[in-house]
Design a protein around this motif. Structure first.
Motif, mmCIF file in Angstrom:
data_model
loop_
_atom_site.group_PDB
_atom_site.id
_atom_site.type_symbol
_atom_site.label_atom_id
_atom_site.label_comp_id
_atom_site.label_asym_id
_atom_site.label_seq_id
_atom_site.Cartn_x
_atom_site.Cartn_y
_atom_site.Cartn_z
ATOM 1 N N ALA A 11 0.872 -1.179 0.000
ATOM 2 C CA ALA A 11 0.000 0.000 0.000
ATOM 3 C C ALA A 11 0.905 1.225 0.000
ATOM 4 O O ALA A 11 1.784 1.354 0.848
ATOM 5 N N VAL A 12 0.692 2.115 -0.976
ATOM 6 C CA VAL A 12 1.541 3.305 -1.097
ATOM 7 C C VAL A 12 0.748 4.511 -0.616
ATOM 8 O O VAL A 12 -0.332 4.813 -1.118
ATOM 9 N N LEU A 13 1.311 5.188 0.430
ATOM 10 C CA LEU A 13 0.625 6.327 1.040
ATOM 11 C C LEU A 13 1.565 7.517 1.111
ATOM 12 O O LEU A 13 2.796 7.353 1.203
ATOM 13 N N GLU A 14 0.980 8.690 1.090
ATOM 14 C CA GLU A 14 1.785 9.885 1.327
ATOM 15 C C GLU A 14 2.144 9.958 2.812
ATOM 16 O O GLU A 14 1.419 9.465 3.679
ATOM 17 N N VAL A 15 3.289 10.594 3.100
ATOM 18 C CA VAL A 15 3.728 10.792 4.481
ATOM 19 C C VAL A 15 3.499 12.258 4.829
ATOM 20 O O VAL A 15 4.097 13.148 4.214
ATOM 21 N N ASP A 16 2.634 12.490 5.830
ATOM 22 C CA ASP A 16 2.239 13.856 6.169
ATOM 23 C C ASP A 16 3.062 14.474 7.302
ATOM 24 O O ASP A 16 2.627 15.457 7.908
ATOM 25 N N THR A 39 8.504 5.197 18.648
ATOM 26 C CA THR A 39 8.020 4.442 19.800
ATOM 27 C C THR A 39 7.701 5.380 20.965
ATOM 28 O O THR A 39 8.517 6.222 21.345
ATOM 29 N N GLY A 40 6.504 5.244 21.513
ATOM 30 C CA GLY A 40 6.083 6.076 22.641
ATOM 31 C C GLY A 40 5.438 7.380 22.248
ATOM 32 O O GLY A 40 4.913 8.096 23.117
ATOM 33 N N ALA A 41 5.463 7.730 20.968
ATOM 34 C CA ALA A 41 4.860 8.987 20.526
ATOM 35 C C ALA A 41 3.334 8.861 20.491
ATOM 36 O O ALA A 41 2.792 7.785 20.216
ATOM 37 N N PRO A 42 2.629 9.975 20.741
ATOM 38 C CA PRO A 42 1.161 9.920 20.752
ATOM 39 C C PRO A 42 0.603 9.687 19.351
ATOM 40 O O PRO A 42 1.094 10.252 18.368
ATOM 41 N N MET A 43 -0.428 8.862 19.272
ATOM 42 C CA MET A 43 -1.061 8.575 17.999
ATOM 43 C C MET A 43 -1.854 9.782 17.526
ATOM 44 O O MET A 43 -2.506 10.474 18.320
ATOM 45 N N PRO A 44 -1.823 10.047 16.208
ATOM 46 C CA PRO A 44 -2.643 11.149 15.682
ATOM 47 C C PRO A 44 -4.109 10.734 15.654
ATOM 48 O O PRO A 44 -4.445 9.548 15.543
ATOM 49 N N GLU A 45 -4.981 11.719 15.750
ATOM 50 C CA GLU A 45 -6.408 11.444 15.654
ATOM 51 C C GLU A 45 -6.708 10.843 14.284
ATOM 52 O O GLU A 45 -6.186 11.302 13.265
ATOM 53 N N GLY A 46 -7.513 9.799 14.269
ATOM 54 C CA GLY A 46 -7.884 9.138 13.015
ATOM 55 C C GLY A 46 -7.076 7.882 12.760
ATOM 56 O O GLY A 46 -7.545 6.974 12.078
ATOM 57 N N ALA A 47 -5.857 7.787 13.285
ATOM 58 C CA ALA A 47 -5.027 6.592 13.098
ATOM 59 C C ALA A 47 -5.463 5.517 14.073
ATOM 60 O O ALA A 47 -5.798 5.806 15.226
ATOM 61 N N ASP A 48 -5.461 4.254 13.599
ATOM 62 C CA ASP A 48 -5.847 3.159 14.492
ATOM 63 C C ASP A 48 -4.887 1.981 14.426
ATOM 64 O O ASP A 48 -5.173 0.903 14.942
ATOM 65 N N ALA A 49 -3.723 2.181 13.774
ATOM 66 C CA ALA A 49 -2.741 1.099 13.684
ATOM 67 C C ALA A 49 -1.372 1.694 13.360
ATOM 68 O O ALA A 49 -1.265 2.859 12.927
ATOM 69 N N VAL A 50 -0.330 0.884 13.581
ATOM 70 C CA VAL A 50 1.035 1.283 13.232
ATOM 71 C C VAL A 50 1.652 0.164 12.408
ATOM 72 O O VAL A 50 1.577 -1.022 12.774
ATOM 73 N N VAL A 51 2.255 0.553 11.282
ATOM 74 C CA VAL A 51 3.029 -0.394 10.478
ATOM 75 C C VAL A 51 4.503 -0.179 10.836
ATOM 76 O O VAL A 51 5.024 0.932 10.685
ATOM 77 N N PRO A 52 5.199 -1.214 11.355
ATOM 78 C CA PRO A 52 6.609 -1.043 11.721
ATOM 79 C C PRO A 52 7.452 -0.629 10.522
ATOM 80 O O PRO A 52 7.146 -0.969 9.371
ATOM 81 N N VAL A 53 8.513 0.103 10.808
ATOM 82 C CA VAL A 53 9.382 0.569 9.741
ATOM 83 C C VAL A 53 9.971 -0.589 8.970
ATOM 84 O O VAL A 53 10.270 -0.476 7.764
ATOM 85 N N GLU A 54 10.111 -1.745 9.631
ATOM 86 C CA GLU A 54 10.659 -2.924 8.940
ATOM 87 C C GLU A 54 9.736 -3.422 7.833
ATOM 88 O O GLU A 54 10.187 -4.126 6.917
ATOM 89 N N ALA A 55 8.438 -3.071 7.916
ATOM 90 C CA ALA A 55 7.481 -3.474 6.878
ATOM 91 C C ALA A 55 7.209 -2.319 5.930
ATOM 92 O O ALA A 55 6.072 -2.069 5.505
ATOM 93 N N SER A 56 8.272 -1.595 5.577
ATOM 94 C CA SER A 56 8.133 -0.448 4.669
ATOM 95 C C SER A 56 9.431 -0.274 3.899
ATOM 96 O O SER A 56 10.426 -0.943 4.153
ATOM 97 N N ASP A 57 9.376 0.701 2.961
ATOM 98 C CA ASP A 57 10.606 1.031 2.244
ATOM 99 C C ASP A 57 11.309 2.229 2.892
ATOM 100 O O ASP A 57 12.283 2.759 2.359
ATOM 101 N N GLY A 58 10.785 2.681 4.056
ATOM 102 C CA GLY A 58 11.423 3.780 4.779
ATOM 103 C C GLY A 58 11.203 5.146 4.159
ATOM 104 O O GLY A 58 11.930 6.088 4.484
ATOM 105 N N GLY A 59 10.220 5.292 3.322
ATOM 106 C CA GLY A 59 9.999 6.564 2.649
ATOM 107 C C GLY A 59 9.684 7.705 3.596
ATOM 108 O O GLY A 59 9.079 7.504 4.658
ATOM 109 N N VAL A 60 10.078 8.940 3.205
ATOM 110 C CA VAL A 60 9.860 10.097 4.059
ATOM 111 C C VAL A 60 8.789 11.046 3.500
ATOM 112 O O VAL A 60 8.222 11.845 4.243
#
Length: 407
Positions: free
Chosen positions: A70-75, A98-119
Motif C-alpha cells: 500500500a503506497v501512502l503519502e507521508v504527512d 516508539t512512545g509517541a502519541p497517535m494522531p487522531e484518526g489513526a488506528d494502527a502502526v506499520v513497523p518501519v521494517e514493513a516499509s521502504d522507509g519513505g519520508v
C-alpha cells in the motif's frame, strides 16, 4: 533458664510499632509501604505507538503485502514527547516513533521494517489491522487504581511503577534507629596495633553491618571500657535518640561484666540464661527517661552474631510494624554433625545444591566458619545427631549473597 521462644517473646514485648512516615519517592527504595499506592494518572496516559514506524488508518492498508504494498503519502513526523494535536487524513500516513502519541484518526502502526522507509511517500507491506502495535490509554493502569498494596517492599521496579503513576510521596514503615555499644578494656579499634592481651573490636563493626543489612538505621557505634560510671553516664542520654540500644559483651558471670553490673541496678533490665548454643547469656529491658528498649548480647563474636539473628531481627521487625516471626526455610543435611542435648543449637552451615553442611569449627570465637556460612541450622534441644539426609530447619543470614548456594 528460658527457652529461645520465651526470650524472643520477652524482647519483642518491649517494643511497639513505630508510626509510619511519609518520604519522597527517591527515599522509598527498600522501605515497606504502610499504605496502598493509588495511581494519579492513566498508564499509558494516551494512545501511543509501540513501534517505530508509520501511523495509519487500517482501512488504507487492507491487503498490503510485500508483493503488493500500500503506497501512502507521508504527512510528517511525530516524535516521542510531541505535544501537538495531530490529525491523520484518509489515504495518508505519518512517521511515528516508539512512545509517541497517535494522531487522531489513526488506528494502527506499520513497523518501519514493513516499509521502504519513505519520508514523503511510503510503500507499506503489512496489512495492519485496527489496534496493531498500539498501546491504548489506561490499558496498564487507570487513574485511581491501587498499583501497590501496603506491606510490600519498594524495589527498583516498584519504584518505577510509583513514579510512572505520578505519585511523588509514599507512606512507609519507619527504619528503626539503633545505637550499638561494645564493651571491654581488651578491645581495640580496627587498624591499630595490638598489645599483649588485646583484641580487635570486631563485634561493633559486625553489628553495625548487620543493622544496615537488616534495613534499620544505624545512629551510632561506640565503645566503652569496663567503667561503671562511664556506662551510667552514657545510658542517661544515648546519642541519636535510638529506638533500640544494642550492647555486646559484659553480660556473663565475670568480675568485670560491667554492663550487667550497671543495668542490673536499674531494676528495668533482666539478665537470663537461654537454653541455646552459642549465646546462652542474654539480657533485655528498658533504660533512661525515654525507657528506650535495650538488648544486651554476649561478647563472643559468634554468640553475638547468632543472637542478632535469633533475637534482634524480630525486634527490628516489630518496631517496623512487620510480623516479628523469624523467616525460615528448609533443606536436608548433606553431611552429618552432632549436637548437645538440652539446648537449641544454631549451627553455622553452608547451603548449596547438595544441602546443608557445617561451615567449619563451631566454637563461639571461630569467625572463619562464620564468614563462610550462609544459614543457621536450628537443631532442636532434643536432637543429638544430624545424619546425612535428615531434614534441617534454617534461618537465612542477613545480607548473605543469594547467589551462593540455594536460598
Amino acid at each position: 533458664m528460658r527457652t529461645v521462644e520465651e526470650h524472643r517473646a520477652a524482647l519483642v514485648g518491649l517494643v511497639s510499632a513505630l508510626p509510619p512516615v511519609t518520604v519522597g519517592l527517591t527515599e522509598s527504595l527498600g522501605r515497606v509501604l504502610a499504605a496502598d499506592v493509588v495511581a494519579a494518572v492513566d498508564l499509558p496516559g494516551f494512545d501511543n505507538s509501540a513501534m517505530d514506524g508509520y501511523a495509519v488508518r487500517s482501512a488504507d492498508v487492507v491487503g498490503a503485502t510485500p508483493a503488493s504494498p500500500a503506497v501512502l503519502e507521508v504527512d510528517g513526523d511525530i516524535a516521542a514527547g510531541d505535544t501537538r494535536a495531530h490529525v491523520l487524513r484518509a489515504g495518508a500516513s505519518m512517521r511515528i516513533m516508539t512512545g509517541a502519541p497517535m494522531p487522531e484518526g489513526a488506528d494502527a502502526v506499520v513497523p518501519v521494517e514493513a516499509s521502504d522507509g519513505g519520508v514523503s511517500r511510503v510503500a507499506l507491506t503489512l496489512a495492519a489491522e485496527a489496534g496493531r502495535h498500539l498501546r491504548r490509554r489506561g490499558e496498564d493502569v487507570r487513574a485511581g487504581d491501587v498499583v501497590l498494596r501496603a506491606g510490600v517492599r519498594v524495589t527498583p521496579g516498584r519504584l518505577a511503577l510509583i513514579a510512572a503513576a505520578n505519585v511523588p510521596d509514599v507512606l512507609v514503615l519507619p527504619l528503626p534507629r539503633v545505637h550499638v555499644l561494645s564493651t571491654g578494656d581488651e578491645l581495640v579499634p580496627v587498624g591499630l596495633p595490638l598489645e599483649h592481651g588485646q583484641i580487635v573490636d570486631s563485634n561493633g563493626s559486625m553489628l553495625a553491618a548487620l543493622i544496615r543489612a537488616a534495613g534499620a538505621e544505624l545512629v551510632g557505634v561506640g565503645h566503652l571500657a569496663d567503667d561503671a560510671d562511664a556506662w551510667r553516664s552514657l545510658l542517661e542520654q544515648v546519642p541519636g535518640e535510638p529506638d533500640l540500644i544494642l550492647t555486646t559483651g559484659g553480660v556473663s558471670m565475670g568480675a568485670y561484666d560491667t554492663v550487667k553490673e550497671v543495668l542490673s541496678a536499674t531494676g528495668t533490665v533482666d539478665f537470663v540464661k537461654v537454653a541455646m548454643r552459642p549465646g546462652m547469656p542474654q539480657g533485655g529491658g528498658v533504660v533512661g527517661d525515654r525507657r528506650t528498649p535495650i538488648i544486651t548480647l554476649p561478647g563472643n563474636p559468634v554468640s553475638s552474631f547468632v543472637s542478632f539473628h535469633v533475637f534482634v531481627l524480630p525486634v527490628l521487625r516489630a518496631l517496623a510494624g512487620l510480623d516479628p516471626e523469624p523467616v525460615t526455610t528448609d533443606s536436608v543435611a548433606s553431611q552429618g554433625w552432632s549436637s548437645i542435648p538440652g539446648k537449641v543449637e544454631f549451627t553455622r552451615v553452608v547451603v548449596d545444591a547438595d544441602g546443608a553442611r557445617p561451615s567449619g569449627g563451631q566454637g563461639s570465637h571461630m569467625l572463619g566458619a562464620l564468614a563462610d556460612a550462609t544459614h543457621l541450622a536450628v537443631v532442636g534441644a532434643e536432637t543429638t545427631e544430624i545424619r546425612p539426609g535428615d531434614g534441617v530447619h534454617l534461618l537465612p543470614l542477613v545480607g548473605e549473597d543469594s547467589s551462593r548456594g540455594h536460598r
